[in-house]
Design a protein around this motif. Sequence first.
Motif, PDB file in Angstrom:
ATOM      1  N   HIS A 147       7.411  -5.373   0.860  1.00  0.00           N
ATOM      2  CA  HIS A 147       6.608  -5.936  -0.239  1.00  0.00           C
ATOM      3  C   HIS A 147       6.968  -7.412  -0.390  1.00  0.00           C
ATOM      4  N   HIS A 189       0.436  -9.133  -3.398  1.00  0.00           N
ATOM      5  CA  HIS A 189      -0.464  -9.249  -4.548  1.00  0.00           C
ATOM      6  C   HIS A 189      -1.387 -10.426  -4.266  1.00  0.00           C
ATOM      7  N   GLU A 248      -2.837  -5.743  -2.308  1.00  0.00           N
ATOM      8  CA  GLU A 248      -2.702  -4.652  -3.270  1.00  0.00           C
ATOM      9  C   GLU A 248      -3.827  -4.679  -4.303  1.00  0.00           C
ATOM     10  N   HIS A 254       0.467   3.279  -3.063  1.00  0.00           N
ATOM     11  CA  HIS A 254       1.545   3.290  -4.049  1.00  0.00           C
ATOM     12  C   HIS A 254       1.244   4.408  -5.033  1.00  0.00           C
ATOM     13  N   GLU A 257       6.831   3.868  -6.905  1.00  0.00           N
ATOM     14  CA  GLU A 257       7.435   2.728  -7.618  1.00  0.00           C
ATOM     15  C   GLU A 257       7.509   3.082  -9.091  1.00  0.00           C
TER      16      GLU A 257
HETATM   17 FE    FE Z   1       3.028  -4.477  -5.920  1.00  0.00          FE
END
Ligand code: FE
Length: 299
Positions: A75, A116, A152, A220, A265
């Motif tokens: 990430h 992101h 994302e 996710h 997460e």
């Molecule tokens: Fe993220």
Amino acid sequence: MNNEKLYLGSHVSMSGPDFYLGSVKEAISYGSTTFMFYTGAPQNTFRSPLDRCKIEEGRKLLLEHGFNEDKIVVHAPYIINLANIGNPSVYDIAKKALLSEVQRTHAFHAKLLVLHPGSHVGNGEQVGLNAIIDGIDEVLDKDNSDVKIALETMAGKGSELGTTFEQLAYIINNSKHKDRLGVCLDTCHVSDSGLPIGNFDEILTSFDKIIGLDRLLVLHINDSKNPVGAHKDRHENLGYGYIGFDALNYVVHHPKLTDIPKILETPYIEKNPPYKEEISMLMNNKFIEGWREEFLKKL
Ligand code: FE
Ligand code: FE
Ligand code: ZN
């Protein structure tokens, strides 16, 4: 009973003294079959030199344990904002940090980098989206590795971009490096953006129509502290939020998503990771009523 192939894990830490070796050990301790890590702190771009990161020690252990390196996820630091073109120094830092992160991902022999897309912070949606495309293209022009960037899906707090499938499709379709771009679908963010995960097949159909299912690279798996459309982005433990265990379990075991790595997460409980418990419930297809209370009692 369970011979289904499942790439399931959580984000794990990557810090000294064991660095990547520690990340792999942490993933193994949860019973994971894959994992995600940040190559340094998520909130800054300071990075330890690669020769200190115990990459080969970590790789040796993960290969011994049967992990597939193609399913391991990195990430990018979330302060990277490629949409803030109004501030040239921020934009420049974002591009430099992204290039370094793509190269670091490759150095770890991983192939998937979650990013992101960015927040336009008042520059406007269209300006922001174009800045993201230009930034990604400039970075990927300088890198020939096989690392793919998974943009994302965002919850839509503030001026976040990548909140709709249309925005993600626009970025991908207008990039010179379309072949190296895909999407990371975050269940909490998608729910917060306004799409109920309980109707997941409808979500997949629309994803396929707008972006193309072959672009879905990472999932996710998070419950949400807020109802559908809240635009908040606050993750919750499995079964304790507005999405619920059954809807998330359905996503995890969806036959069209077998090859895609699935990463938890969810929040720590009193500073302790709940991933062993959450992963085991998903692997066994079974929610344990009151698991979080039990977990708390054992602390
Ligand atoms: Fe993220
Ligand atoms: Fe996420
Ligand atoms: Zn989030």
